[in-house]
Every structure is written in C-alpha cells, then in structure tokens.
Design a protein around this motif. Structure first.
Motif, PDB file in Angstrom:
ATOM      1  N   ALA A  68     -23.266  -2.977  53.363  1.00 49.32           N
ATOM      2  CA  ALA A  68     -22.301  -2.198  52.581  1.00 49.32           C
ATOM      3  C   ALA A  68     -22.549  -0.702  52.733  1.00 49.32           C
ATOM      4  CB  ALA A  68     -22.369  -2.587  51.111  1.00 49.32           C
ATOM      5  N   SER A  69     -21.540   0.076  52.442  1.00 45.96           N
ATOM      6  CA  SER A  69     -21.641   1.533  52.416  1.00 45.96           C
ATOM      7  C   SER A  69     -21.519   1.974  50.964  1.00 45.96           C
ATOM      8  CB  SER A  69     -20.532   2.162  53.265  1.00 45.96           C
ATOM      9  OG  SER A  69     -20.587   3.574  53.192  1.00 45.96           O
ATOM     10  N   ILE A  70     -22.611   2.509  50.410  1.00 39.23           N
ATOM     11  CA  ILE A  70     -22.661   2.869  48.993  1.00 39.23           C
ATOM     12  C   ILE A  70     -22.768   4.390  48.899  1.00 39.23           C
ATOM     13  CG2 ILE A  70     -23.787   2.401  46.796  1.00 39.23           C
ATOM     14  CD1 ILE A  70     -22.956  -0.145  48.174  1.00 39.23           C
ATOM     15  N   GLY A  71     -21.680   5.064  48.549  1.00 40.29           N
ATOM     16  CA  GLY A  71     -21.676   6.517  48.510  1.00 40.29           C
ATOM     17  C   GLY A  71     -21.509   7.072  47.108  1.00 40.29           C
ATOM     18  N   ASN A  72     -22.497   7.872  46.667  1.00 42.30           N
ATOM     19  CA  ASN A  72     -22.409   8.551  45.364  1.00 42.30           C
ATOM     20  C   ASN A  72     -22.046   7.593  44.234  1.00 42.30           C
ATOM     21  OD1 ASN A  72     -22.886  11.227  46.475  1.00 42.30           O
ATOM     22  ND2 ASN A  72     -20.846  11.053  47.364  1.00 42.30           N
ATOM     23  N   THR A  73     -22.628   6.418  44.303  1.00 38.38           N
ATOM     24  CA  THR A  73     -22.378   5.388  43.290  1.00 38.38           C
ATOM     25  C   THR A  73     -23.572   5.300  42.350  1.00 38.38           C
ATOM     26  OG1 THR A  73     -20.837   4.126  44.653  1.00 38.38           O
ATOM     27  CG2 THR A  73     -22.062   2.899  42.983  1.00 38.38           C
ATOM     28  N   THR A  74     -23.295   5.052  41.060  1.00 39.71           N
ATOM     29  CA  THR A  74     -24.331   5.069  40.034  1.00 39.71           C
ATOM     30  C   THR A  74     -24.465   3.702  39.375  1.00 39.71           C
ATOM     31  OG1 THR A  74     -23.923   7.415  39.575  1.00 39.71           O
ATOM     32  CG2 THR A  74     -25.058   6.148  37.872  1.00 39.71           C
ATOM     33  N   PHE A  75     -25.718   3.256  39.224  1.00 39.90           N
ATOM     34  CA  PHE A  75     -26.030   2.011  38.529  1.00 39.90           C
ATOM     35  C   PHE A  75     -26.948   2.364  37.358  1.00 39.90           C
ATOM     36  CE2 PHE A  75     -25.250   1.015  42.953  1.00 39.90           C
ATOM     37  CZ  PHE A  75     -24.440  -0.109  42.922  1.00 39.90           C
ATOM     38  N   VAL A  76     -26.529   2.080  36.130  1.00 40.29           N
ATOM     39  CA  VAL A  76     -27.308   2.434  34.948  1.00 40.29           C
ATOM     40  C   VAL A  76     -27.628   1.179  34.141  1.00 40.29           C
ATOM     41  CG1 VAL A  76     -27.373   3.795  32.819  1.00 40.29           C
ATOM     42  CG2 VAL A  76     -26.188   4.694  34.841  1.00 40.29           C
ATOM     43  N   ARG A  77     -28.915   0.947  33.936  1.00 37.01           N
ATOM     44  CA  ARG A  77     -29.400  -0.197  33.137  1.00 37.01           C
ATOM     45  C   ARG A  77     -28.804  -1.523  33.626  1.00 37.01           C
ATOM     46  NH1 ARG A  77     -28.133   3.604  29.389  1.00 37.01           N
ATOM     47  NH2 ARG A  77     -26.238   2.484  28.800  1.00 37.01           N
ATOM     48  N   CYS A  78     -28.650  -1.660  34.900  1.00 43.21           N
ATOM     49  CA  CYS A  78     -28.115  -2.907  35.445  1.00 43.21           C
ATOM     50  C   CYS A  78     -29.236  -3.887  35.746  1.00 43.21           C
ATOM     51  CB  CYS A  78     -27.317  -2.627  36.718  1.00 43.21           C
ATOM     52  SG  CYS A  78     -25.747  -1.767  36.418  1.00 43.21           S
ATOM     53  N   ILE A  79     -28.947  -5.166  35.514  1.00 39.18           N
ATOM     54  CA  ILE A  79     -29.880  -6.244  35.855  1.00 39.18           C
ATOM     55  C   ILE A  79     -29.474  -6.756  37.228  1.00 39.18           C
ATOM     56  CG2 ILE A  79     -30.773  -8.498  35.177  1.00 39.18           C
ATOM     57  CD1 ILE A  79     -29.906  -7.816  32.299  1.00 39.18           C
ATOM     58  N   MET A  80     -30.328  -6.551  38.223  1.00 36.28           N
ATOM     59  CA  MET A  80     -29.943  -6.931  39.580  1.00 36.28           C
ATOM     60  C   MET A  80     -31.131  -7.456  40.392  1.00 36.28           C
ATOM     61  SD  MET A  80     -28.962  -2.922  40.130  1.00 36.28           S
ATOM     62  CE  MET A  80     -27.819  -3.204  41.429  1.00 36.28           C
ATOM     63  N   PRO A  81     -31.919  -8.373  39.813  1.00 38.40           N
ATOM     64  CA  PRO A  81     -33.020  -8.941  40.594  1.00 38.40           C
ATOM     65  C   PRO A  81     -32.489  -9.809  41.734  1.00 38.40           C
ATOM     66  CG  PRO A  81     -32.728 -10.174  38.565  1.00 38.40           C
ATOM     67  CD  PRO A  81     -31.827  -8.975  38.465  1.00 38.40           C
ATOM     68  N   ASP A  82     -33.289  -9.904  42.781  1.00 39.93           N
ATOM     69  CA  ASP A  82     -32.971 -10.759  43.931  1.00 39.93           C
ATOM     70  C   ASP A  82     -31.658 -10.372  44.607  1.00 39.93           C
ATOM     71  OD1 ASP A  82     -35.294 -12.339  43.475  1.00 39.93           O
ATOM     72  OD2 ASP A  82     -34.224 -13.394  41.889  1.00 39.93           O
ATOM     73  N   SER A  83     -31.179  -9.164  44.365  1.00 39.42           N
ATOM     74  CA  SER A  83     -29.996  -8.692  45.096  1.00 39.42           C
ATOM     75  C   SER A  83     -30.418  -8.294  46.506  1.00 39.42           C
ATOM     76  CB  SER A  83     -29.355  -7.508  44.372  1.00 39.42           C
ATOM     77  OG  SER A  83     -30.310  -6.470  44.148  1.00 39.42           O
ATOM     78  N   THR A  84     -29.471  -8.306  47.444  1.00 38.16           N
ATOM     79  CA  THR A  84     -29.803  -7.970  48.830  1.00 38.16           C
ATOM     80  C   THR A  84     -28.945  -6.799  49.301  1.00 38.16           C
ATOM     81  OG1 THR A  84     -28.220  -9.575  49.736  1.00 38.16           O
ATOM     82  CG2 THR A  84     -30.465 -10.350  49.333  1.00 38.16           C
ATOM     83  N   TRP A  85     -29.616  -5.874  50.000  1.00 36.82           N
ATOM     84  CA  TRP A  85     -28.993  -4.648  50.495  1.00 36.82           C
ATOM     85  C   TRP A  85     -29.364  -4.447  51.970  1.00 36.82           C
ATOM     86  CZ3 TRP A  85     -26.662  -1.711  46.384  1.00 36.82           C
ATOM     87  CH2 TRP A  85     -26.962  -2.195  45.092  1.00 36.82           C
ATOM     88  N   ARG A  86     -29.512  -5.540  52.684  1.00 41.42           N
ATOM     89  CA  ARG A  86     -29.988  -5.464  54.066  1.00 41.42           C
ATOM     90  C   ARG A  86     -29.010  -4.670  54.930  1.00 41.42           C
ATOM     91  NH1 ARG A  86     -30.452 -10.968  52.661  1.00 41.42           N
ATOM     92  NH2 ARG A  86     -32.600 -11.585  52.141  1.00 41.42           N
ATOM     93  N   GLU A  87     -29.566  -3.704  55.657  1.00 43.44           N
ATOM     94  CA  GLU A  87     -28.798  -2.853  56.571  1.00 43.44           C
ATOM     95  C   GLU A  87     -27.665  -2.101  55.866  1.00 43.44           C
ATOM     96  OE1 GLU A  87     -27.613  -5.024  60.030  1.00 43.44           O
ATOM     97  OE2 GLU A  87     -29.655  -5.594  60.543  1.00 43.44           O
ATOM     98  N   ALA A  88     -27.763  -1.970  54.556  1.00 39.58           N
ATOM     99  CA  ALA A  88     -26.762  -1.182  53.818  1.00 39.58           C
ATOM    100  C   ALA A  88     -27.044   0.305  54.000  1.00 39.58           C
ATOM    101  CB  ALA A  88     -26.800  -1.548  52.340  1.00 39.58           C
ATOM    102  N   HIS A  89     -26.025   1.111  53.796  1.00 36.44           N
ATOM    103  CA  HIS A  89     -26.155   2.568  53.866  1.00 36.44           C
ATOM    104  C   HIS A  89     -25.889   3.122  52.471  1.00 36.44           C
ATOM    105  CE1 HIS A  89     -26.301   2.961  58.317  1.00 36.44           C
ATOM    106  NE2 HIS A  89     -25.657   1.810  58.249  1.00 36.44           N
ATOM    107  N   LEU A  90     -26.929   3.687  51.863  1.00 35.87           N
ATOM    108  CA  LEU A  90     -26.817   4.226  50.515  1.00 35.87           C
ATOM    109  C   LEU A  90     -26.998   5.740  50.584  1.00 35.87           C
ATOM    110  CD1 LEU A  90     -28.530   1.295  50.317  1.00 35.87           C
ATOM    111  CD2 LEU A  90     -28.206   1.783  47.897  1.00 35.87           C
ATOM    112  N   HIS A  91     -25.938   6.467  50.325  1.00 38.25           N
ATOM    113  CA  HIS A  91     -25.971   7.926  50.382  1.00 38.25           C
ATOM    114  C   HIS A  91     -25.623   8.487  49.001  1.00 38.25           C
ATOM    115  CE1 HIS A  91     -25.667  11.911  52.322  1.00 38.25           C
ATOM    116  NE2 HIS A  91     -24.745  12.127  51.394  1.00 38.25           N
TER     117      HIS A  91
END
Length: 357
Positions: A68-91
């Motif tokens: 995925a391409s994640i640009g200027n995105t905000t995660f606040v107090r999120c529960i996200m164990p075991d999530s996968t971000w393989r080869e994602a681009h987070l800017h």
C-alpha cells in the motif's frame, strides 16, 4: 456497509462506530477521510492508496496493507496487532499510542514516519528502509531489524536487549537512553550514531565502525571495543569503567569528564585525543600512541603508560601519583605553573569584589 463508508468519505463526513470486518479494499483510493471507533478487523488494504486519512480508536487487528501507499495518514490509539505492511510505502505517516505487536513491516519504506508511544513488541522491520523517521518512547522488545537500513532515524528509551540486529546498517541514528546491555554488536555499521545516555554495559563492539559517533553520558562499563574504529568519537561524561579499547583507533576522540577507571587502552591509537578532567585511575595505556593527546586535569593515579609513545603529550595539572612511565618514548608536557595559577581565576568572584570597591 462498505458503500455507506465510502459515501461518508466522498462527502467529507467522519464515519463512526461501524463494523467493517474483513472489508475488501484492495487497490482502493481513500483520501481526506476520518474514521472513528470502527472495527476493520482483517480488512484487506493490499495495494491501496491512503492519503491524508485519519483513523482514531479503530480496531485494525490483522489488517493487510501490503504494497500500500500510505501518505500523510494518521493512526491514533488504534489496535492493530498482527497487521502486515510488507513492501508498503509510508510517507509522513503518524502512529500515536497504537498497538502494533507482531506486525510486519518487512521490506517496507518509511519516510518521515512518526511512531509515538506505540507497542511494537515482536514486530518485524526486517529489510525495511527508514529515513527521517522517529520511534519515540515505543516498546520494541524483540523487534526484528535484521537487514534494515536506518538513515537519520531517532529512537528514544527503547529496550533493544532482545532485538534482532543482524546486518543492521545505521547512519545518523539517534538511540537516546536506549538499552543495549550485554549485546553483541560486532559486524554492524554504526557510523555517526548518537547514543546519548544509552546503556551498553558489557556490550561487544569489537571491530565496529563508530566513526563520528557520540556516547555522551552513556554507560559502557565492561564493554569491549577492541580494534574499534572510533575516530572523532565523543565519550564525554561516559562511564567507561573497565572498558577494553585495546588496539582501537581513537584519533581525535573526546573523553572529557569520562569515568574510565581500570579501562584498557593498550596499543590504541590516541593522537589528538582529549582526556580533560577524565577519571582514569589505574587505566592502562601500554604501547599506546599518544601524540598531542591532552590529559590536563585528569586523574591518572596508578595509570600505566609503559612503552607508550608521546609527542607533546600534555599532562598539565594531571594527577599521576603512582603512575608508571617505564620505557615510554617521546616528549611530554608537564604542569605549567603560571597557567595553573591563571586557571584559579574565577571571574564571578572578581566581579563581586570589584562591585564592593
């Protein structure tokens, strides 16, 4: 439900309290939306494009953001164990107080990402590349950083005693107050690091390239730095008691105010080093090269300089009671009386007296 959510986003309305578990959002383009207290457990965001999105108090357990391409995105107090971000681009992505335990960022690219007070225990960042990012006060127990490349990245107060660091490459990385006690760090590239107040007691840094790094006020008691490359490295205020620098390259290094009682600098290269006010009782410098080294006001009681090489090595006002200089070669500079008297001058005292006249 998905259509309802997308409609909210299309009209710039926050979406709240929904249940979208298992949502199929692969390849979706989501922009300028706000999602509150929504369950998206197991949702598929593979190859999605998220731009200026906000997720607050959401359940993202097991979500897939691979590619995925994640640009200027905000995660606040999120529960996200075991999530996968393989080869994602987070800017410019921001994670605040999120639970990311066991998540995988393998081979991901993180640029200007911010992770604040997040739980990343047992997370995998193997082979990822992170630049200009921060991991502030995060829990990193057991994190996998094998093969990762970190450039201009900051970690604070991280426990890295169980982290996997094989083939980690670092440049301009801050590890302030991080714990690397008892770690074997041989084979790593750690140039231009800042380990302010870090704990490296009994760590093994033998042969490691530490050029230009800083260990200000760090603790390296009993650490091994044999043959380390530490030119222009700063150990000011560090606790180096019992540390082993045998054969290390320490030219232009700074040991000002360091505590180095019983430390070993045998056969080390120490030209132009500064030991101003260092406490180096019973330290050994046997066979060391000390050209233009500065030991002024250092405590060198019972230190051993046998067979050391001096060249204008400065011992001005140094304490050398019981020190051994057997077989040393070259020239040494001892205390200059006039300079010692001048150093007793305290401008604040003189100004106070002058004001009374």
């Amino acid at each position: 439900m998905i259509e309802d959510w997308l409609a909210h986003l299309a009209h710039d309305h926050p979406y709240q309290g929904g249940t979208l578990d298992g949502a199929a959002l692969a390849g979706a383009r989501l922009t300028d939306g706000t999602v509150l207290t929504t369950s998206l457990r197991g949702a598929d965001f593979t190859n999605a494009h998220l731009t200026r999105m906000t997720f607050c108090d959401c359940d993202l357990t097991g979500c897939r953001f691979d590619g995925a391409s994640i640009g200027n995105t905000t995660f606040v107090r999120c529960i996200m164990p075991d999530s996968t971000w393989r080869e994602a681009h987070l800017h410019g992505a921001t994670f605040t107080s999120c639970t990311l335990t066991g998540s995988s960022f393998a081979a991901a690219a993180l640029t200007r990402a911010s992770l604040l007070r997040c739980d990343l225990a047992a997370a995998a960042l193997a082979r990822c590349r992170s630049e200009e990012s921060v991991f502030l006060d995060c829990m990193l127990q057991g994190i996998d950083l094998s093969g990762a490349t970190l450039v201009n990245v900051a970690f604070t107060k991280a426990d890295l005693r169980q982290a996997v660091l094989t083939d980690l490459r670092c440049d301009l990385v801050l590890l302030a107050e991080c714990d690397l006690t008892d770690r074997d760090l041989r084979g790593l590239t750690l140039t231009r690091m800042n380990l302010l107040r870090a704990k490296l007691d009994r760590a093994n840094l033998s042969g490691v390239d530490l050029t230009g790094s800083g260990f200000m006020d760090a603790s390296l008691m009993g650490a091994t730095l044999r043959r380390a490359k530490a030119s222009s490295t700063i150990f000011a205020g560090a606790n180096l008691s019992g540390a082993d620098f045998t054969g290390a390259h320490l030219d232009n290094a700074v040991f000002q105010d360091a505590r180095a009682a019983g430390a070993c600098f045998d056969a080390a290269q120490l030209p132009c080093t500064v030991f101003h006010r260092a406490e180096a009782e019973a330290a050994t410098f046997r066979g060391a090269r000390l050209d233009d080294a500065q030991f002024h006001h250092a405590d060198l009681a019972r230190a051993d300089f046998s067979n050391a090489h001096f060249l204008r090595t400065n011992f001005h006002c140094a304490r050398t009671d019981g020190a051994i200089f057997h077989g040393h070669r070259g020239t040494r500079l001892d205390t200059v009386s006039a300079r010692a008297v001048g150093e007793l001058y305290d401008p604040s005292v003189v100004r106070a007296l002058a004001a009374k006249v």
